[in-house]
Design a protein around this motif. Structure first.
Motif, short mmCIF file in Angstrom:
data_model
loop_
_atom_site.label_atom_id
_atom_site.label_comp_id
_atom_site.label_asym_id
_atom_site.label_seq_id
_atom_site.Cartn_x
_atom_site.Cartn_y
_atom_site.Cartn_z
N TRP A 141 -1.11 -14.05 -1.19
CA TRP A 141 0.19 -12.72 -2.19
C TRP A 141 -0.45 -11.52 -2.47
CZ3 TRP A 141 -0.57 -11.37 -7.43
CH2 TRP A 141 0.43 -10.88 -7.35
N PHE A 142 -1.29 -11.70 -3.11
CA PHE A 142 -1.73 -10.17 -2.75
C PHE A 142 -2.71 -9.18 -1.80
CE2 PHE A 142 -5.79 -7.13 -3.80
CZ PHE A 142 -5.01 -6.60 -5.12
N SER A 143 -3.10 -9.74 -1.02
CA SER A 143 -3.99 -9.18 0.45
C SER A 143 -2.81 -9.02 0.84
CB SER A 143 -4.12 -10.23 1.71
OG SER A 143 -4.44 -9.70 2.77
N LEU A 144 -0.82 -9.58 0.93
CA LEU A 144 -0.44 -9.33 1.90
C LEU A 144 1.19 -7.94 1.42
CD1 LEU A 144 0.84 -12.60 4.15
CD2 LEU A 144 -0.57 -9.77 4.21
N LYS A 145 1.09 -8.52 -0.21
CA LYS A 145 2.07 -7.71 -1.03
C LYS A 145 1.73 -7.22 -1.65
CE LYS A 145 6.43 -9.32 -3.13
NZ LYS A 145 7.07 -11.21 -3.61
N MET A 146 0.13 -7.49 -2.74
CA MET A 146 -0.02 -6.49 -4.08
C MET A 146 -0.44 -5.38 -3.38
SD MET A 146 1.25 -6.62 -6.93
CE MET A 146 0.09 -5.49 -6.93
N THR A 147 -1.21 -5.29 -2.19
CA THR A 147 -2.64 -4.50 -1.74
C THR A 147 -1.34 -2.71 -1.31
OG1 THR A 147 -3.47 -5.74 -0.46
CG2 THR A 147 -3.87 -4.26 0.26
N PHE A 148 -0.40 -2.74 -1.32
CA PHE A 148 0.56 -2.24 -1.12
C PHE A 148 0.84 -1.63 -2.76
CE2 PHE A 148 0.47 -4.69 2.90
CZ PHE A 148 -0.17 -3.41 3.72
N LEU A 149 0.73 -1.91 -3.52
CA LEU A 149 1.33 -2.29 -4.63
C LEU A 149 0.59 -1.23 -5.64
CD1 LEU A 149 4.50 -4.48 -4.45
CD2 LEU A 149 4.87 -1.88 -4.44
N LEU A 150 -0.83 -1.09 -5.37
CA LEU A 150 -1.65 -1.10 -6.23
C LEU A 150 -2.05 0.22 -6.80
CD1 LEU A 150 -5.30 -2.46 -4.52
CD2 LEU A 150 -3.70 -2.97 -7.11
N PRO A 151 -1.14 1.42 -6.38
CA PRO A 151 -0.68 2.61 -7.10
C PRO A 151 0.07 2.41 -8.14
CG PRO A 151 -0.69 2.73 -4.93
CD PRO A 151 -0.89 1.64 -4.43
N PHE A 152 1.06 1.92 -8.12
CA PHE A 152 2.44 1.78 -8.85
C PHE A 152 1.47 0.45 -10.85
CE2 PHE A 152 3.94 2.19 -4.68
CZ PHE A 152 4.65 4.01 -5.25
#
Length: 311
Positions: A141-152
């Protein structure tokens, strides 16, 4: 042209197919509204371009992604017939779906705050009790989804995350992923993650395993599993409050200059009166060859000493 579809094509069609259905429903609603108010077409046109209609398609895409992640996690645990190369290919394809979807959402949407972006996408919507206790799912979940949303990621989101009933294994997977995903230079962001997520979670008393102090081999192992690179943002008092068996001696080399100064000056610490530990601390900062580290230590020592004397 008519041959079998590749795995990538199937994934893309499944995710974007759901989004298309939602978009069609949204557009149909807008068309009905436009027909019923045909006397003011310019107003309807403006209303439909404010980005609010992107929420349902975006949530649908990410709900589809969650389903794909869940299926992938399940097949991995069951050692399904897919080869490791196939698993890697699936992960890469899901990652492309997420990355491109976020880019489209941000390009077409309004300039929302980080909180609004995460809420509109529904990043936490599809996490349930089973997921909370599944470290392999959380990793994906983190690798495929959250990684791209860390700036937010912001304070409100981190507090929400810390209030989820993750198992210690899942929590530790998140800490590991965050530690690896945030650049060392982003000290403000890392401190925010420690204060609002890590500390918030570890100090909760309503968990099955408060403080995640079980199944660890000493303080160094506890720090490695539960704090990673975020250790330096904790105070020694916080660490001892979370883990009553915490030993600074075991993690002395991992402590920041401020934490080392805090250790020497702590009147309630057994180690503060230990000549060997004090000597080891002074030696570590003076012989490191790092002038900036040495300066930081004495600045922290002076500041903390004033606080102790005035307390």
């Amino acid at each position: 042209m008519g041959g079998p579809r590749t795995l990538s094509q199937v994934l893309l069609l499944s995710a974007f197919g759901i989004a298309f259905v939602s978009s069609t429903v949204s557009v149909t609603g807008n068309t009905t509204q436009e027909n019923s108010t045909s006397s003011t077409p310019s107003t309807v046109s403006k209303e439909s371009c404010r980005g609010v209609n992107l929420q349902d398609p975006s949530r649908s895409i990410f709900a589809a992604v969650d389903s794909l992640v869940g299926e992938l996690s399940c097949k991995r645990k069951e050692n399904a017939s897919l080869s490791e190369d196939s698993f890697v290919e699936v992960e890469q394809n899901i990652r492309r779906i997420v990355e491109s979807s976020i880019k489209v959402f941000l390009d077409l949407g309004t300039n929302e705050s980080g909180s609004d972006v995460l809420e509109q996408i529904g990043i936490l919507d599809n996490l349930d009790v089973e997921n909370y206790k599944d470290p392999s799912f959380i990793r994906l979940w983190f690798s495929l989804k959250m990684t791209f949303l860390l700036p937010f990621v912001n304070e409100r989101f981190l507090i929400q995350l810390g209030n989820k009933n993750f198992s210690c294994g899942s929590f530790q997977e998140l800490v590991k992923s965050l530690s690896e995903g945030i650049e060392p230079s982003q000290t403000t962001r890392k401190q925010q993650i420690y204060r609002n997520f890590i500390l918030g979670y570890l100090t909760r008393k309503n968990l099955e395993e408060p403080g995640c102090i079980e199944n660890v081999n000493g303080s160094e192992d506890w720090v490695e599993k539960n704090l990673k690179s975020f250790l330096v943002f904790a105070t020694l008092q916080e660490l001892k409050t979370i883990n009553s068996n915490f030993s600074t001696r075991d993690v002395l080399e991992k402590l920041s200059p401020r934490q080392k100064a805090e250790l020497i000056l702590d009147p309630e610490s057994d180690e503060s009166g230990d000549v060997d530990i004090v000597r080891e601390i002074i030696t570590s900062v003076t012989k490191s060859g790092n002038e900036e580290l040495l300066t930081q230590f004495f600045q922290d020592f002076t500041q903390l000493r004033k606080q102790v004397l005035n307390s």
